[in-house]
Design a protein around this motif. Structure first.
Motif: not given
Length: 479
Positions: A154, A170, A391, A341
């Motif tokens: 995630p 994720g 995503h 990220h």
């Protein structure tokens, strides 16, 4: 050991019906008798840490924090709290975004981060059983020697218990699914302090109600996980990553849609809009082209990876994708995915003192372009700084609206953008949240998505399993 009564502070976006009460002294005394000072804290700094997540909603801290180290610790805490009718809020890594951890009705924060052991690795069956406080990075480090890995990512180094509780997914979900698909069995402490087991290590079962799926995604409102059994996957023989820039968001999204519809088994495909690429470049000292970009990853045999990549490259060229660049070494791939990220932190740091109103929706892949383009147009017209990542291989994307918390008008503008985004996603056959969960922030949308009868059924389940309403109350829906 008494915790001072703290009246409610200003609660941004919290329903006005919430009530708050301090835990009775008798409960605090009982907890102090059961746990020593290493496992129980009423210090304000500790309580405040456990009374906030990565979201933008504020609430008073819990009355105390218990650091559980065993299933018995969890059971005893829940039993004592139930005896006094006081809420218990499970706490893992604190990385949730929708107010899941907030003690909106007071209570005890039950921190399970010390319960981070790997209990069993069954490499032949591709399963692992862990305690809930282990994070995804700790888990993958622990199983690396087996040649297996756990793919759900995630972004944040979230705890496995929290990921199961919010049904997280994720960047890898397009190939490996979500937590719903990868949790096989659970050990759960119920609202009465009993322990139950749901599911088995078998890959399928038709025995009775699917309690595992009921618990996964329940956000700590039906039980507290003390063991989680997960699927593992073989580490791919070959991995290759690539970035490709596009003249527009639509071109990037159309490339993704065509890739998925043609059945190319891509492992990861992330959309980053031009503004977010600029923020990531500044934060991570990269030199990516500041245009809408897809960040992709391919898993499989060397020949299979090459075939997948060539197919996607051809599709991208058909949509004017350019600067198709490869990252074949582990160091290059890590650098790119770390930058992805860190997009949230890059955005927040770009406006000092700001708060991010973060939201996510998910729509059928065929409607992704329609939903994204209209939402981008609204965000641009608002004047509110924002970032956009997604995503997009499974139709899921995230907006983060960067607001000055001292300016109520900015918060209202961001919330209005969120409402419009959710309404659009629902109209297109999607959901109000693809992976963040409902928590507090998305409560009003659940009725729109599921309907009154379905929400009434959810309430009935909650009432049956937690008649006192002590497990993370005020989340998903108000009772």
């Amino acid at each position: 050991m008494a915790a001072p009564f703290l009246p409610p502070i200003a609660m941004n976006a919290l329903p006005s019906s919430y009530s708050f009460a301090s835990a009775p002294q008798a409960l605090l005394d009982a907890l102090a008798a059961r746990f020593d000072a290493r496992q129980l804290s009423t210090a304000l700094a500790v309580r405040e840490q456990h009374g906030r997540d990565e979201g933008s909603i504020s609430a008073p801290p819990p009355a105390a924090v218990v650091f559980a180290e065993s299933t018995q610790d969890v059971q005893d805490t829940v039993r004592l709290a139930a005896r006094h009718g006081v809420p218990v809020i499970a706490y893992g890594a604190g990385s949730s975004l929708e107010g899941h951890l907030l003690a909106v009705r007071g209570g005890i924060s039950l921190d399970v981060s010390r319960m981070n052991a790997v209990l069993a690795i069954d490499a032949d069956d591709l399963t692992v059983t862990v305690q809930p406080g282990i994070t995804r990075k700790q888990l993958n480090e622990a199983v690396r020697h087996t040649g297996l890995f756990f793919p759900i990512d995630p972004g944040a180094d979230a705890s496995i218990g929290g990921m199961a509780a919010t049904r997280a997914s994720g960047t890898n979900a397009v190939r490996y699914g979500t937590m719903r698909d990868n949790v096989l069995a659970l050990q759960v402490v119920t609202a009465s302090g009993e322990t139950i087991r749901t599911g088995t290590r078998a890959r399928k079962s038709s025995a009775g109600y699917d309690l595992t799926r009921l618990m996964v995604g329940s956000e700590g409102t039906l039980g507290i996980f003390t063991e989680v059994t997960l699927r593992l996957y073989p580490l791919p023989e070959a991995v290759s990553a690539a970035v490709c820039s596009f003249p527009s968001i639509e071109a990037a999204v159309r490339t993704v849609i065509q890739t998925i519809q043609l059945g190319v088994p891509i492992a990861r495909v992330e959309l980053i809009d031009a503004n977010s690429v600029r923020l990531v470049n500044a934060h991570s000292q990269l030199t990516l082209r500041e245009e809408p970009m897809l960040l992709m990853e391919f898993h499989g045999s060397p020949a299979g990876v090459q075939e997948q990549a060539e197919a996607v490259q051809q599709i991208a060229q058909d949509w004017c994708g350019n600067a198709f660049e490869w990252a074949t070494t582990p160091e290059e791939r890590t650098r790119l995915w770390t930058a992805r990220h860190n997009a949230y932190f890059a955005a927040v740091q770009s406006r000092p003192g700001c708060k991010a109103i973060s939201t996510d929706t998910c729509v059928p892949i065929s409607r992704l372009a329609d939903c994204l383009l209209d939402s981008v147009a609204e965000a641009d017209a608002s004047g509110i700084p924002y970032f956009l990542v997604g995503h997009v291989g499974d139709g899921n994307f995230h907006f983060g609206y960067l607001i000055d918390p001292r300016q109520p008008a900015e918060r209202e503008t961001a919330e209005q953008l969120n409402r419009q985004l959710v309404a659009r996603a629902l109209a297109l056959g999607g959901t109000c949240t693809g992976e963040h969960g409902v928590g507090i922030h998305k409560m009003d949308f659940l009725l729109d998505e599921a309907g009154a009868a379905a929400v009434a059924m959810m309430r009935a389940i909650k009432q049956a399993l937690d008649p006192q309403g002590i497990l993370n109350p005020g989340k998903i829906f108000a009772l």
